[in-house]
Scaffold this motif. Structure first.
Motif, PDB file in Angstrom:
ATOM      1  N   THR A  49       8.925  -2.580   7.157  1.00 58.22           N
ATOM      2  CA  THR A  49       9.417  -2.355   6.696  1.00 58.22           C
ATOM      3  C   THR A  49       9.706  -0.917   5.625  1.00 58.22           C
ATOM      4  N   GLY A  50       8.523  -0.387   6.111  1.00 61.52           N
ATOM      5  CA  GLY A  50       7.953   1.151   6.187  1.00 61.52           C
ATOM      6  C   GLY A  50       9.251   1.175   6.517  1.00 61.52           C
ATOM      7  N   TYR A  53      12.836   1.483   4.523  1.00 62.14           N
ATOM      8  CA  TYR A  53      12.725   3.095   3.821  1.00 62.14           C
ATOM      9  C   TYR A  53      13.200   4.672   4.003  1.00 62.14           C
ATOM     10  N   ARG A  54      12.027   4.731   5.001  1.00 63.03           N
ATOM     11  CA  ARG A  54      12.162   6.083   5.883  1.00 63.03           C
ATOM     12  C   ARG A  54      13.429   6.211   6.160  1.00 63.03           C
ATOM     13  N   ARG A 112       9.131   9.341  10.953  1.00 61.64           N
ATOM     14  CA  ARG A 112       8.164   9.378  11.060  1.00 61.64           C
ATOM     15  C   ARG A 112       7.189  10.879  10.694  1.00 61.64           C
ATOM     16  N   VAL A 120       9.887   9.818   0.635  1.00 62.87           N
ATOM     17  CA  VAL A 120       9.846   8.215   0.700  1.00 62.87           C
ATOM     18  C   VAL A 120       9.785   7.457  -0.646  1.00 62.87           C
ATOM     19  N   SER A 121       8.583   8.121  -1.503  1.00 64.98           N
ATOM     20  CA  SER A 121       8.196   7.195  -2.245  1.00 64.98           C
ATOM     21  C   SER A 121       9.130   6.683  -3.486  1.00 64.98           C
ATOM     22  N   ALA A 124      11.573   4.505  -2.513  1.00 69.70           N
ATOM     23  CA  ALA A 124      11.186   3.317  -2.190  1.00 69.70           C
ATOM     24  C   ALA A 124      11.400   2.880  -3.827  1.00 69.70           C
ATOM     25  N   GLY A 150       5.423  -4.246   4.984  1.00 67.12           N
ATOM     26  CA  GLY A 150       5.290  -4.082   4.237  1.00 67.12           C
ATOM     27  C   GLY A 150       3.932  -3.602   3.171  1.00 67.12           C
ATOM     28  N   ARG A 151       4.578  -3.889   1.894  1.00 64.31           N
ATOM     29  CA  ARG A 151       4.350  -3.609   0.154  1.00 64.31           C
ATOM     30  C   ARG A 151       4.384  -4.718  -0.748  1.00 64.31           C
ATOM     31  N   ASP A 152       6.077  -5.514  -0.329  1.00 64.95           N
ATOM     32  CA  ASP A 152       6.209  -5.868  -1.150  1.00 64.95           C
ATOM     33  C   ASP A 152       6.252  -8.196  -0.853  1.00 64.95           C
ATOM     34  N   ILE A 153       6.488  -8.050   0.780  1.00 74.42           N
ATOM     35  CA  ILE A 153       7.138  -9.161   1.654  1.00 74.42           C
ATOM     36  C   ILE A 153       6.586 -10.463   0.722  1.00 74.42           C
ATOM     37  N   ARG A 202      -0.419   8.320  -3.301  1.00 75.40           N
ATOM     38  CA  ARG A 202      -0.333   6.897  -2.114  1.00 75.40           C
ATOM     39  C   ARG A 202      -0.229   5.475  -2.755  1.00 75.40           C
ATOM     40  N   ASP A 206       2.645   2.956  -4.894  1.00 74.44           N
ATOM     41  CA  ASP A 206       2.752   1.989  -4.682  1.00 74.44           C
ATOM     42  C   ASP A 206       2.102   0.509  -5.423  1.00 74.44           C
ATOM     43  N   ARG A 209       4.920   1.214  -9.273  1.00 73.73           N
ATOM     44  CA  ARG A 209       6.335   1.064  -9.549  1.00 73.73           C
ATOM     45  C   ARG A 209       6.907   0.165 -10.296  1.00 73.73           C
TER      46      ARG A 209
HETATM   47  O1   DC Z   1       4.091   1.529   5.327  1.00 70.09           O
HETATM   48  P1   DC Z   1       5.033   3.098   5.471  1.00 70.09           P
HETATM   49  O2   DC Z   1       3.946   4.136   5.493  1.00 70.09           O
HETATM   50  O3   DC Z   1       5.823   3.625   7.025  1.00 70.09           O
HETATM   51  O4   DC Z   1       5.948   2.681   4.488  1.00 70.09           O
HETATM   52  C1   DC Z   1       7.132   4.067   4.120  1.00 70.09           C
HETATM   53  C2   DC Z   1       7.024   3.781   2.168  1.00 70.09           C
HETATM   54  O5   DC Z   1       8.002   3.299   2.088  1.00 70.09           O
HETATM   55  C3   DC Z   1       5.830   3.642   1.122  1.00 70.09           C
HETATM   56  O6   DC Z   1       6.271   5.230   0.138  1.00 70.09           O
HETATM   57  C4   DC Z   1       5.434   2.267   0.560  1.00 70.09           C
HETATM   58  C5   DC Z   1       7.529   2.129   1.113  1.00 70.09           C
HETATM   59  N1   DC Z   1       7.657   1.581   1.047  1.00 70.09           N
HETATM   60  C6   DC Z   1       8.044   0.044  -0.011  1.00 70.09           C
HETATM   61  O7   DC Z   1       7.465   0.224  -0.932  1.00 70.09           O
HETATM   62  N2   DC Z   1       7.890  -1.327   0.419  1.00 70.09           N
HETATM   63  C7   DC Z   1       8.131  -1.796   2.058  1.00 70.09           C
HETATM   64  N3   DC Z   1       8.283  -3.070   1.397  1.00 70.09           N
HETATM   65  C8   DC Z   1       7.500  -1.239   2.855  1.00 70.09           C
HETATM   66  C9   DC Z   1       7.135   0.191   2.102  1.00 70.09           C
END
Ligand code: DC
Length: 247
Positions: A49-50, A53-54, A112, A120-121, A124, A150-153, A202, A206, A209
């Motif tokens: 999922t990152g 967002y990218r 990348r 990206v932050s 996102a 990801g971060r919020d799955i 970061r 993360d 937010r």
């Molecule tokens: O995992 P990554 O570094 O490719 O993620 C890129 C950015 O996206 C990072 O700033 C966190 C954000 N992100 C997010 O907020 N929620 C997700 N589910 C995945 C990534």
């Protein structure tokens, strides 16, 4: 020692119950590598999922919506509402991984790049971006049989996922891994302290937010891989997966 003689998906992908595996955690802790490898081993679909967002960030940059002064939020939202941002994944047989496509164009390398990583932050953090991507991610998992990282799955996208993993490692160890990775890519003049600072920044963004911050779901299993080898980590993951599908 774990042995994988038979293709895991082939052991009964049709008879085994399919689940959703949510892998969340801090940046640079090896989430994607482990999620990709797990999906391949058990015959599941992998979604990074990152990368989504990218891809939105890359779209904004390409379309003049992320100038020096900051994101043109209204314009970006209008493009999203008009359905102008379509993200998809296609499996690349050569690399054995899915490539990211933006509006039908492969952008795997572009998303990348450092220029995207540093922007990206804030993208996102936009609620309308998260709403769009969360909805698309939920659709991708409708049939289950998916590993999503990801971060919020485990907290926002699939709060009912059968297996949730929260990956962590100390900031110093993650910075060292990044340092080694960049060094292996041939980057010169690496500054460990600057990399460590970036990792800590970061982490802060993360976790702080407003919308869907990174946090451990109550029912997530914590995987601290600071002192684990890739093989030990995989063995742990497969045993947790097996426990879930057999329960
Ligand atoms: O995992 P990554 O570094 O490719 O993620 C890129 C950015 O996206 C990072 O700033 C966190 C954000 N992100 C997010 O907020 N929620 C997700 N589910 C995945 C990534």
């Amino acid at each position: 020692m774990l042995r994988m003689d038979a293709p895991f998906g082939g052991w009964g992908a049709s008879i085994m119950k399919k689940i959703i595996i949510a892998i969340d955690g801090y940046s640079s802790c090896g989430k994607s590598t482990m999620a990709k490898d797990l999906a391949k081993t058990i015959g599941y679909v992998y979604v990074d999922t990152g990368a989504m967002y990218r891809a939105v960030t890359y779209y904004a940059m390409q379309n003049g919506l992320f100038p020096e002064e900051g994101i043109k939020e209204a314009e970006l939202k209008a493009d999203i509402d008009a359905g102008k941002i379509n993200i998809s994944f296609k499996f690349n047989a050569e690399t054995g991984r899915p490539d990211t496509y933006l509006n039908g164009v492969k952008v795997e390398t572009e998303i990348r790049q450092m220029a995207v990583s540093t922007r990206v932050s804030p993208i996102a953090a936009l609620p309308f971006v998260r709403a769009l991507l969360t909805q698309q991610q939920q659709l991708m998992g409708k049939e289950k049989g998916i590993v999503m990282d990801g971060r919020d799955i485990g907290t926002a996208v699939f709060p009912d996922a059968e297996l949730k993993i929260f990956v962590t490692a100390s900031a110093e160890i993650r910075a060292q891994r990044r340092y080694d990775e960049l060094k292996a890519k041939g980057e010169a003049n690496l500054d460990f302290d600057a990399i460590l600072k970036n990792v800590q920044e970061r982490d802060y963004i993360d976790t702080h937010r407003e919308t869907a911050p990174l946090r451990q779901a109550e029912d997530a299993l914590v995987l601290d891989n600071s002192h684990m080898t890739i093989a030990e980590q995989k063995e742990w993951l497969i045993s947790e997966y097996t426990r879930r599908v057999n329960s």
